[in-house]
Design an enzyme around this catalytic site. Structure first.
Site, PDB file in Angstrom:
ATOM      1  N   LYS A 193       5.601 -12.588   0.300  1.00  0.00           N
ATOM      2  CA  LYS A 193       5.165 -13.021   1.643  1.00  0.00           C
ATOM      3  C   LYS A 193       5.077 -14.540   1.731  1.00  0.00           C
ATOM      4  O   LYS A 193       5.529 -15.144   2.723  1.00  0.00           O
ATOM      5  CB  LYS A 193       3.817 -12.379   1.968  1.00  0.00           C
ATOM      6  CG  LYS A 193       3.891 -10.867   2.196  1.00  0.00           C
ATOM      7  CD  LYS A 193       2.518 -10.266   2.421  1.00  0.00           C
ATOM      8  CE  LYS A 193       2.625  -8.752   2.655  1.00  0.00           C
ATOM      9  NZ  LYS A 193       1.312  -8.133   2.859  1.00  0.00           N
ATOM     10  N   SER A 224      -1.598  -4.588   6.230  1.00  0.00           N
ATOM     11  CA  SER A 224      -1.781  -6.014   5.948  1.00  0.00           C
ATOM     12  C   SER A 224      -1.672  -6.901   7.191  1.00  0.00           C
ATOM     13  O   SER A 224      -1.913  -8.097   7.101  1.00  0.00           O
ATOM     14  CB  SER A 224      -0.764  -6.479   4.891  1.00  0.00           C
ATOM     15  OG  SER A 224       0.546  -6.339   5.371  1.00  0.00           O
TER      16      SER A 224
END
Length: 791
Positions: free
Chosen positions: A715, A672
């Site tokens: 996140k 990611s």
């Protein structure tokens, strides 16, 4: 001569015996008619009625017939006295009996110290033997051996020893008195040793018998007392039987319990086996078979309880209320099995307690952290000493009802070794199709767990076996936002810590600015455990100030401590965490990424620098294989799009690129960070700064596509926690927006992108200026999958 059996006659020995054989009677009558002397020799085999001369020992004893008496049955009872030992020279059959020629031998023994010592030793040993033996009269025997003749002493002792026929015959055949006395001493040593061993064994047996008799006597006395009191002799057994019949067991369990009770009834009460049986019956009766908690199915009450105990966690509350709604509509629903997954400190365990409170059930908790033995779940078999049921049955006993809320804490931290795999044992427990007939090794009967509300908790899912995950409904608990932490602190944590430290509202008050400072500058976590610790730390410091003021001479009233931002800094010292954005500027070759960890989301700083070289890409920061491959893919994309970035086609030939992700001691992995790495390299090569107020996450492909990632909620919460109010993420993650807290969606600007070109437009301080593409460079462009170049 007369053969005798089962006896050896020694000189100086008076011996009675019965004569019945025809040949022996004739020999006896012949002797009685003469000088009353007869030669007696023992036959080899006592079962032979008419032995031949070679079946009789050659050494025997010449005896005087002292007395004879004819019995009514025709037999003759004889008393003889041994005179001297003799050896057969020849034997003849004379009118139905044996007549023998024998030779006697006389030894003259010279007196001396050696002989005196030997006589003394034999006398002493025989005294010991007589004391140990229960068959000999001590006084008569001691009087009989008070002789100085070694031959007479050895024959007297040998005749009274408990020896076999062969051993006595061996002594009889030794003519030398000294040799015979020496052999007697050896035999005495052996016989005394045997008697000592026998005495030890008899003593031990006697003590055991005395103990058993004592126990029997006391038990009989107890029974008599109970009978006198009107309780009956078998009151305990009857009581157990009554309890078993009324326990509500299943048919198999009832049959097993009654069989065990019957065994117990036939056992001695003090035996070890009876204790094992009694313990087994106690466990069978202690487990709840029919008792149930009366459930509260009022949805409004349950909602009030959940709201009062926990702030936020809307998804969890919805699922619990759905569960209660089903319980109202279905009379006998199957037990639910939930798994709460989330970082530490977000309230997974306390949520289980709230569920029990809201549903009116009992609550039990079993910690599985570090459990590596299958017997912890299923128990030990009763064959083992100290065997016990497994923790499942023990916790059911503790709950006391068939339908508790059963929390399996830290289910992701089990391990396995040679003793078995506890996670495999849990497969049966957590399967609604199987757990109605769960079998514990100790109880060894089926037990119904289908009414139990199982709740498992875990920090991560990847350490839980897939088969176990498949049996549970997973509900994720993400970390709290700063606003949620503020509310939790106000509603729960401050009050809890004030009570723990004995402070009142008149002595301390936490302002919003103080709590905000604690959340932003002294804790960085997904949960609220550290926040609670810091609040407790402040409360203890205030408590100390209060005590110091009250213990002074003047005892002035203490002013209320107003805990604002400045006061927090005074009490706790310098900030532990700094607001990264406040000190971060737009920089070349540096970008902010977002990462997911087991304890929630984190921001990730990515740096890139250029050096003269030959096009080498160096990657540091303890990165995993997937992350290194993402960096390679990002570099390949940059090289393929050099003209778009305003770079010469061969820029990489004279440059080395060094990519680094700080906090090098912490392992990092995952795809990611792909767009963050690509943005950082592009910034370093074009010398255009990356915006410091924007974070990004997404996987990159060689064609510059941005692929979706996981853990978006965690996140974004990390970015929000660090003060980053703008984020870039893959377009396909737009479907995750409903899970994002409203506070984040209202305060953060979220950009959803499909390609790397869009990322660079948003992240770089100014737009890129592309170089014109030379005609010959067209063939260098990457070809999409499925496309072909023109011929």
């Amino acid at each position: 001569m007369m053969p005798i059996r089962d006896v050896v006659i020694f000189p100086y020995m008076m011996t009675p015996f019965v004569v019945g054989r025809e040949s022996s009677v004739r020999a006896l009558e012949e002797a009685m008619s003469g000088d009353k002397k007869i030669f007696l020799a023992t036959q080899h085999d006592a079962s032979i009625d008419e032995p031949k001369p070679d079946e009789i020992y050659s050494v025997g004893t010449v005896v005087n017939i002292v007395q004879s008496l004819k019995l009514p049955d025709g037999n003759i009872k004889v008393l003889v006295e041994g005179v001297e030992r003799a050896k057969v020279v020849s034997v003849a059959d004379d009118e139905g009996f044996f007549r023998a020629v024998v030779r006697t031998v006389s030894y003259k023994v010279e007196p001396g110290p050696q002989l005196d010592v030997l006589i003394s030793r034999v006398t002493s040993l025989f005294e010991q033997y007589v004391k140990l033996s229960q068959n000999l009269n001590y006084e008569n025997m001691i009087a009989a051996i008070r002789v100085d003749d070694p031959g007479k002493l050895s024959d007297t002792v040998g005749a009274n020893l408990q020896l076999t026929i062969e051993e006595k015959q061996e002594l009889l055949e030794i003519f030398d008195p000294i040799d015979r006395l020496t052999r007697v001493a050896e035999m005495l040593d052996i016989e005394i040793e045997k008697l000592n061993v026998d005495r030890t064994i008899q003593g031990r047996v006697k003590r055991q018998m005395e103990k058993a008799q004592k126990e029997y006597y006391l038990n009989e006395k107890i029974k008599a007392i109970q009978k006198e009191l009107g309780r009956g002799e078998k009151s305990e057994i009857d009581e157990l039987k009554k309890r078993i019949e009324t326990a509500g067991m299943t048919k198999d369990a009832l049959d097993k319990a009654m069989a065990e009770l019957k065994r117990l009834e036939n056992m001695p009460p003090m035996s070890a086996e009876s204790t094992v049986s009694r313990n087994y019956l106690d466990w069978l009766l202690a487990v709840p078979w029919k008792k149930r908690s009366k459930e509260i199915r009022d949805l409004k009450y349950a909602e009030q309880v959940l709201e009062a105990d926990h702030y936020g966690l809307e998804k969890i509350k919805e699922r619990i209320l759905e569960f209660l709604a089903v319980r109202r509509l279905v009379k006998t629903p199957k037990g639910s099995i939930l798994c709460f997954v989330g970082p530490p400190g977000v309230g997974k365990t306390s949520l289980g307690m709230s569920i029990a409170k809201a549903t009116g059930r009992k609550f039990v908790r079993m910690s599985l952290g570090g459990v590596r033995d299958e017997a912890e779940i299923r128990g030990h078999r009763r064959t083992y000493i100290g065997a016990l049921p497994g923790q499942i049955v023990q916790m059911m006993k503790k709950a006391g009802t068939r339908n508790p809320v059963f929390m399996l804490d830290e289910v992701d931290k089990m391990s396995m070794d040679f003793r078995g795999d506890p996670s495999a044992a849990l497969l049966e427990v957590l399967d609604p199709e199987q757990n109605y007939m769960f079998v514990d090794h100790y109880l060894d009967v089926e037990y119904d767990l289908s009414q139990v509300f199982f709740i498992a908790t875990a920090n991560v899912l990847h350490t839980i076996p897939p088969a176990l995950q498949d049996r549970m409904e997973t509900i994720r608990l993400s970390g709290y936002t700063e606003l949620e932490k503020m509310e939790i602190a106000k509603r729960f944590l401050v009050r809890k810590q004030m009570e723990a430290t004995g402070l009142t509202k008149d002595q301390v008050e936490f302002a919003d600015s103080g709590l905000n400072a604690l959340i932003q500058y002294y804790t960085r976590e997904a949960g609220v455990r550290n926040l609670e610790r810091e609040i407790g730390n402040i409360c203890r410091k205030v408590a100390r100030q209060v005590v110091n003021a009250q213990s002074g001479k003047d005892k002035k009233p203490v002013a209320k401590a107003d805990i604002n931002g400045d006061k927090v800094s005074q009490l706790l010292g310098p900030w532990k965490f700094r607001d990264l954005i406040a000190e971060k500027k737009n920089e070349v070759g540096a970008a902010v990424g977002l990462a997911w960890t087991e304890v929630g989301g984190q921001i990730l700083s990515v740096e890139c620098t250029l050096m003269e070289g030959k096009g080498k890409l160096t990657i540091t920061g303890k990165l995993g294989e997937v992350m290194q491959e993402s960096a390679q893919a990002a570099m390949s994309y940059i090289r393929s799009r050099a003209h778009t970035l305003g770079l010469p086609r061969d820029f990489y030939r004279n440059l080395d690129v060094h990519l680094h992700i700080p906090e090098g001691a912490i392992p990092k992995d995952g795809p990611s960070a792909g767009i963050t790495i690509a943005t950082t390299i592009a910034s370093a090569l074009t010398r255009i700064p990356v915006r410091g107020d924007i974070a990004m996450t997404g996987e990159i492909t060689l064609r510059g596509k941005v692929l979706p990632i996981g853990g978006l909620k965690e996140k974004l919460m990390a970015a929000h926690r660090h003060g980053i109010l703008e984020a870039v993420m893959p377009r396909e993650n737009e479907m995750d927006l409903p899970d994002i807290p409203e506070a984040i969606k209202q305060t953060m600007q979220l950009h959803f992108v499909d390609s790397m070109d869009q990322v660079l437009k948003l992240a770089l301080e100014r737009e890129l200026v592309a170089l014109p593409l030379p005609p010959e460079a067209e063939v260098q462009q990457p070809v999409a999958v499925g496309e072909t170049r023109p011929h």
